[in-house]
Design a protein around this motif. Structure first.
Motif, PDB file in Angstrom:
ATOM      1  N   MET A   9       0.838  -1.092   0.015  1.00 42.85           N
ATOM      2  CA  MET A   9       0.027   0.091   0.068  1.00 42.85           C
ATOM      3  C   MET A   9       1.119   1.477  -0.211  1.00 42.85           C
ATOM      4  O   MET A   9       1.743   1.363   0.919  1.00 42.85           O
TER       5      MET A   9
ATOM      6  N   TYR B  87      -8.427  -1.990   3.266  1.00 43.76           N
ATOM      7  CA  TYR B  87      -7.714  -1.735   4.667  1.00 43.76           C
ATOM      8  C   TYR B  87      -8.617  -1.481   5.609  1.00 43.76           C
ATOM      9  O   TYR B  87     -10.056  -1.132   5.107  1.00 43.76           O
TER      10      TYR B  87
ATOM     11  N   VAL C  94      -3.169  -5.990   5.659  1.00 46.90           N
ATOM     12  CA  VAL C  94      -4.257  -5.498   6.423  1.00 46.90           C
ATOM     13  C   VAL C  94      -5.590  -5.522   5.720  1.00 46.90           C
ATOM     14  O   VAL C  94      -6.694  -5.068   6.268  1.00 46.90           O
ATOM     15  N   GLY C  95      -5.702  -5.766   4.467  1.00 44.53           N
ATOM     16  CA  GLY C  95      -7.033  -5.961   3.934  1.00 44.53           C
ATOM     17  C   GLY C  95      -7.892  -7.283   4.409  1.00 44.53           C
ATOM     18  O   GLY C  95      -7.311  -8.315   5.114  1.00 44.53           O
TER      19      GLY C  95
ATOM     20  N   LYS D 181      -1.676   5.509   3.254  1.00 41.91           N
ATOM     21  CA  LYS D 181      -1.661   5.541   4.505  1.00 41.91           C
ATOM     22  C   LYS D 181      -1.788   6.900   5.227  1.00 41.91           C
ATOM     23  O   LYS D 181      -2.649   7.233   6.156  1.00 41.91           O
TER      24      LYS D 181
ATOM     25  N   PHE E 262      -2.919   3.523  10.921  1.00 43.35           N
ATOM     26  CA  PHE E 262      -1.915   4.067  10.178  1.00 43.35           C
ATOM     27  C   PHE E 262      -1.152   5.114  10.496  1.00 43.35           C
ATOM     28  O   PHE E 262      -0.196   5.770  10.094  1.00 43.35           O
TER      29      PHE E 262
END
Length: 209
Positions: free
Chosen positions: A1, A85, A45-46, A6, A20
């Motif tokens: 990412m 995310y 994170v997804g 972020k 983040f």
């Protein structure tokens, strides 16, 4: 990412409460306030959710003194959703196609019929790609929604000897036009889903030692 993503997520979260915003992702110079560290390291994170149903059936029977087999399989995609995310907007893939994302029609299928003789065998197959909607196109755009597409293929093989088998085949016999996809990847369509080569034949020799 990307690190910029972020930062954007962090600053758009009330009270900067998103994970983040932690020092593990970025820090600022205490004197100038400039960002002195920004992590773009890949992190898990997804969330990805895939649900569907696969069904298949096979029927064997005798036909004209030879062994015949009818195979049929169908896939129904019930859900395919990705959340990039925590707190991010979900991305829905089910029933959509194009934009370099691949194709995820709700329905797909494959049916084949094979007739087998001690000296030869013949197979005819039909591949079905269901309807889909372009990821990015407006509802009024040409190609916003594709139709069902069917590909027909045939092959005949001859057992010349116990070791050698010669096969002749034709793929994409009826050459249906690949649907126009407004957010195409190449060739005005989705090359990851549809056949652009058209009708083609082949000869294959298999020899076992």
């Amino acid at each position: 990412m990307p690190g910029s993503t972020k930062l954007s997520v962090c600053y758009n979260t009330p009270n900067l409460a998103h994970p983040f915003c932690s020092p593990d992702n970025f820090t600022r110079n205490t004197v100038t306030g400039e960002v002195s560290f920004l992590s773009s390291q890949q992190v898990n994170v997804g969330a990805e959710t895939v649900r569907g149903v696969d069904a298949a059936a096979r029927y064997n029977f005798d036909l004209m003194g030879r062994s015949a087999t009818l195979d049929a399989g169908v896939t129904y995609l019930k859900d395919y959703t990705i959340v990039p995310y925590p707190g991010g907007a979900p991305i829905y893939y089910r029933g959509f196609i194009g934009g370099g994302n691949g194709g995820y029609p709700k329905w797909r299928g494959l049916t084949s019929f094979t007739l087998d003789d001690p000296r030869w065998s013949a197979t005819y197959s039909i591949q079905w790609i269901g309807k889909a909607t372009d990821f990015n196109a407006a509802p009024t755009a040409i190609g916003f929604r594709t139709d069902d597409v069917f590909y027909h293929n045939a092959q005949v093989s001859w057992r010349a000897t116990e070791q050698a088998v010669v096969a002749f085949g034709v793929d994409n016999i009826f050459e249906p036009e690949p649907p126009f996809i407004p957010s195409y990847t190449d060739g005005n369509t989705d090359t990851m889903v549809y056949d652009l080569l058209g009708r083609r034949g082949y000869v294959r020799l298999t020899y076992s030692f």
